[in-house]
Design an enzyme around this catalytic site. Structure first.
Site, mmCIF file in Angstrom:
data_model
loop_
_atom_site.group_PDB
_atom_site.id
_atom_site.type_symbol
_atom_site.label_atom_id
_atom_site.label_comp_id
_atom_site.label_asym_id
_atom_site.label_seq_id
_atom_site.Cartn_x
_atom_site.Cartn_y
_atom_site.Cartn_z
ATOM 1 N N ASP A 397 3.891 -3.970 3.984
ATOM 2 C CA ASP A 397 4.283 -3.344 2.731
ATOM 3 C C ASP A 397 3.761 -1.911 2.663
ATOM 4 O O ASP A 397 2.835 -1.532 3.381
ATOM 5 C CB ASP A 397 3.732 -4.159 1.553
ATOM 6 N N GLU A 400 5.345 3.644 3.433
ATOM 7 C CA GLU A 400 5.481 5.069 3.088
ATOM 8 C C GLU A 400 4.282 5.358 2.194
ATOM 9 O O GLU A 400 4.377 5.426 0.972
ATOM 10 C CB GLU A 400 6.823 5.383 2.420
ATOM 11 N N ASP A 480 11.597 -1.967 -4.228
ATOM 12 C CA ASP A 480 11.378 -2.667 -5.500
ATOM 13 C C ASP A 480 12.458 -2.282 -6.514
ATOM 14 O O ASP A 480 12.227 -1.520 -7.453
ATOM 15 C CB ASP A 480 9.986 -2.315 -6.041
#
Length: 832
Positions: A397, A400, A480
């Site tokens: 996860d 970035e 998300d």
């Protein structure tokens, strides 16, 4: 004026070098169909090992023809013309058909710019915090030093009026065809960048660049701009067809390893399961209900409470026996995926260890994935804390790690978001590398696990991507996003663009990540508040047994349709916050939504022999699993605007439902809505309705049934589809019968692939293939002699063969033991 200088014999033997007053231009052929163009304003080229391209050039025979006005290069695949006065390049096929060209004035620009690097004092305090998207750490104190002279770069194009463009990764806007559009290429929660553009004219453009980029085909012009390059470096790949382009892309960027077979089963996740017993209980409940499941996911905060963010070991209170947990899950036929983060805070042991070795970036909390030894140490931490305990897969996860726009009630404007995120990245990373963090992070996980265990394939679900990342066993999802019908519609188009790049494995959070609407946060704008909630303090230790999930029937319908769509993506994964997503949160057997969800999951498992064989084709033949209609049928211009249909493998056209038909939000019933949708059937093939077997000619739009119990699916004539039995997980009943569905109308073939499903023994030849061929003229189906072997191969299997014709279906049965077998059906079934 460009004049030929010499043959350049260092990185590209046989390349042609040209000089003008202020530029060097190099034209080098990697293969007869792949040409590399490099431009610099320096006196020499600064060739460094590419992070993206790993393929080596072949020896290519190139014929050069020179006139006073231009140079022409010819290979067996390409004709390239260089205009001497301007440096303009025109790309054409060997037969002279123009593919793409630059404008008359040349279109290649380099603007000098200094590049600085920031030096941080490890003694300076770091500001740590935690937002919705996880922990963050920043240092405001640093010294900027001059590093080198580089360039901004710009490359202009002239595209043909009738071509469509796809690729560049998945973003937020919901574009399919990129003509008339623009794209900002930088990493962010809902951006997965891949700098590869693919045309319906049979070529691709790959940019070997890791900096911020933008693409424009709009009122500003048609061009590619890069923020920081040492030289402009790009490739034109001529494949003639889309499949050919992707083969060339993987020739440059590497082959795709085969994921484990269980990666294609159903993946159950939520934000979040809080202890080991809850994980086991969920898997047991799926088994009790006879609903297939292969992977259960442990989201963030698996680490010890109070010990800092991102520690790669289990909390001993909530997971007192990790080996026992994974053993029990494996006994139940389920694998465990655990989320791991590149960010570590709170002086946790992993953070301290990386700091001691100098392997942290300037914020002292994000490990330096660009450093090979840092990647190795990071994997050692993963291995001793998680992999050695039996964890099967990784959810990498926040890959970035420096995004800076994930706060506030008002969504920043696009130019503000670009500035916020790229400036945050450039504080700690070289401006020329800010897009590549996920690529290097994935490399470390893949190479580390390969060194540790040859018997277990790497599976890495990661939120960011880059060109070449597929070679490291990755799947990417689109971040998300919110639980809305609009998010579902946009996801379909963005998935097509991601997979069009040649990065084959993409997925979504089924139902959207955010369900509720929080006016204080611009990104938390789901449509469904009824019964959904956030985690409480107690949830950090024990799940709340009274949490029934989101009770809004509008969400139940959205979730069902989203799940039906996601069943035809490479990874089939439910995940999100605000409410759990297990099937019993949507009713019980007999409920409309429950039954539709159950039948979709079971259909996915019936399709596994087909899906796994397509995955093998991705590995061995550089195929694609998800394909935009325009790239499959480029001559049918009606497909160029289709953003809500796609091919899943060669034999299934998927037509998702993207609007409510039963309930709007707050469970309000919808009246007087037809349960139908329009479907375009491309010209060049005829089509069978997967459900009804109705037969349609191609080149027309039809109105099809779209009742909640199924997703519209169509199979092109001349297809073979292999189905299995419904099993509870991918290792149950390995000798179960298969069905071969033959959709007649044209000669066709399909290769059934089998191996042990989880080791890398296939790389050494431990696999088996069976070529299944249909001859339209003789009405014969032939199962060729099986080729290959491995220890767990099922030697004999019962097959049911179902022939689909315009007049109906004909069934035959056989037992196949590896020797050639032919099945015929009477010609009368083909009489009109």
């Amino acid at each position: 004026m460009f004049t030929i200088d010499s043959y350049h014999a260092d990185e590209m033997p046989g390349a042609f070098l040209f000089r003008s007053l202020d530029r060097l231009l190099r034209i080098g052929f990697v293969t007869p169909a792949i040409v590399r163009i490099t431009v610099t304003g320096h006196d020499v080229f600064h060739d460094r090992p590419s992070r993206i391209v790993i393929g080596r050039p072949e020896e290519v025979e190139v014929k050069l023809h020179e006139t006073p006005h231009e140079y022409t290069f010819r290979t067996t695949a390409l004709t390239i013309t260089l205009v001497r006065a301007t440096g303009r390049l025109v790309y054409a096929t060997a037969g002279g058909r123009t593919l793409m060209q630059e404008p008359e004035h040349g279109g290649k620009w380099l603007t000098p710019r200094p590049v600085t690097r920031n030096v941080f004092d490890r003694g300076i305090g770091i500001a740590e915090g935690q937002g919705i998207d996880g922990a963050r750490a920043n240092s405001a104190t640093y010294t900027s030093l001059f590093d080198r002279e580089a360039f901004e770069a710009k490359l202009e194009f002239e595209f043909a009026k009738d071509e469509a463009l796809f690729g560049l990764g998945s973003h937020e806007e919901g574009y399919a065809n990129l003509r008339g559009r623009s794209r900002e290429l930088y990493q962010q929660n809902m951006k997965a960048v891949v700098p590869h553009l693919v045309s319906t004219r049979g070529y691709g453009l790959l940019f070997d660049c890791c900096s911020l980029m933008t693409f424009h085909d709009d009122a500003l012009g048609s061009y590619w701009w890069a923020d920081c390059v040492d030289q402009l470096d790009y490739y034109l790949l001529y494949g003639e067809t889309y499949d050919g382009v992707i083969r060339h892309y993987r020739c440059l960027t590497g082959r795709t390893p085969l994921p484990p077979r269980w990666a294609f089963g159903y993946v159950q996740s939520k934000e979040r399961y809080v202890n080991g017993q809850e994980l086991i209980d969920v898997v047991r409940e799926y088994r009790r209900r006879a609903i297939p499941l292969d992977v259960i996911v442990l989201d963030w905060k698996s680490w010890p409470n109070g010990a800092g963010w991102g520690q790669k070991s289990f909390d001993p209170l909530r997971f007192p026996n990790p080996e026992g947990l994974t053993t029990e899950l494996h006994t139940l036929g389920a694998r465990l995926m655990v989320s791991i983060w590149p960010i570590m805070t709170g002086s946790c042991p992993d953070q301290r260890e990386l700091l001691q070795h100098g392997f942290m970036l300037g914020n002292q909390s994000t490990y330096d994935a660009f450093h090979p030894q840092a990647r190795e140490l990071y994997w050692q931490q993963v291995s001793r804390g998680l992999f050695s305990k039996g964890v099967d897969a990784w959810w990498c996860d926040c890959t970035e790690p420096f995004e800076a726009d994930w706060s506030g009630a008002i969504k920043p404007e696009p130019h503000q978001r670009l500035r916020l995120n790229t400036e945050a990245s450039k504080r700690y990373l070289d401006a020329g590398n800010i897009n590549a963090y996920s690529l290097l992070h994935s490399q470390g996980i893949y190479e580390g696990q390969r060194r540790t265990n040859h018997q277990k394939r790497v599976l890495n679900l990661t939120r960011s991507s880059y060109a070449g990342q597929h070679r490291y066993g990755t799947f990417t999802w689109n971040g998300d996003i919110c639980g809305t019908w609009d998010s579902l519609r946009r996801s379909i188009a963005e998935g097509l663009n991601f997979c069009a790049t040649g990065e084959p494995y993409w997925t979504v959070d089924i139902g959207g990540f955010f369900l509720r609407n929080d006016p204080s946060l611009w990104f938390w704008r789901g449509d469904y508040n009824a019964g959904s909630r956030g985690l409480t303090a107690m949830d950090a230790i024990e799940p709340d047994p009274s949490d029934l999930g989101c009770t809004d029937l509008g969400f139940h319908e959205l979730y069902t349709r989203w799940l039906q769509y996601a069943a035809f993506l490479p990874m089939f994964r439910s995940h999100g916050t605000d409410a759990p997503r297990e099937i019993w949160r949507f009713g019980e057997p007999g409920n409309l939504f429950y039954d539709a969800i159950a039948s979709t999951i079971r259909l996915r498992y019936r399709l596994l022999p087909y899906i796994y064989s397509v995955a093998a084709d991705v590995t061995f033949s550089d195929a694609s699993m998800v394909q935009a209609m325009a790239l499959c049928f480029p001559q049918d211009h009606a497909t160029h605007v289709i953003a809500d249909q796609f091919l899943f493998g060669p034999a299934i056209m998927v037509c998702p439902i993207t609007h409510a038909m039963h309930y709007s939000k707050n469970s309000r019933p919808i009246r007087d809505v037809d349960h139908t949708r329009l479907v375009y059937l491309p010209h060049g093939r005829d089509w069978y309705d997967f459900w009804s077997n109705d037969y349609f000619s191609g080149g027309q739009t039809i109105l099809t049934s779209a009742t909640l119990d199924h997703i519209p699916l169509y199979v092109p004539s001349g297809s073979i589809l292999i189905l299995g039995e419904v099993t509870q997980h991918t290792e149950e009943q390995p000798d179960a019968p298969y069905e071969i569905h033959v959709y007649t109308g044209a000669n066709t073939s399909f290769t059934l692939y089998e191996d042990d499903g989880d080791s890398y023994a296939y790389e050494d030849g431990a696999f088996a293939t069976t070529l299944i061929s249909w001859d339209e003229s003789t009405h014969n189906l032939t199962l060729s002699r099986r080729i290959g072997d491995f220890s767990s191969l099922v030697r004999e299997r019962d097959y049911r063969v179902i022939f689909h014709t315009q007049q109906g279906q004909v069934m035959r049965e056989l037992r196949y033991s590896g020797m050639q077998h032919t099945v015929s059906i009477p010609g009368s079934h083909f009489d009109l």
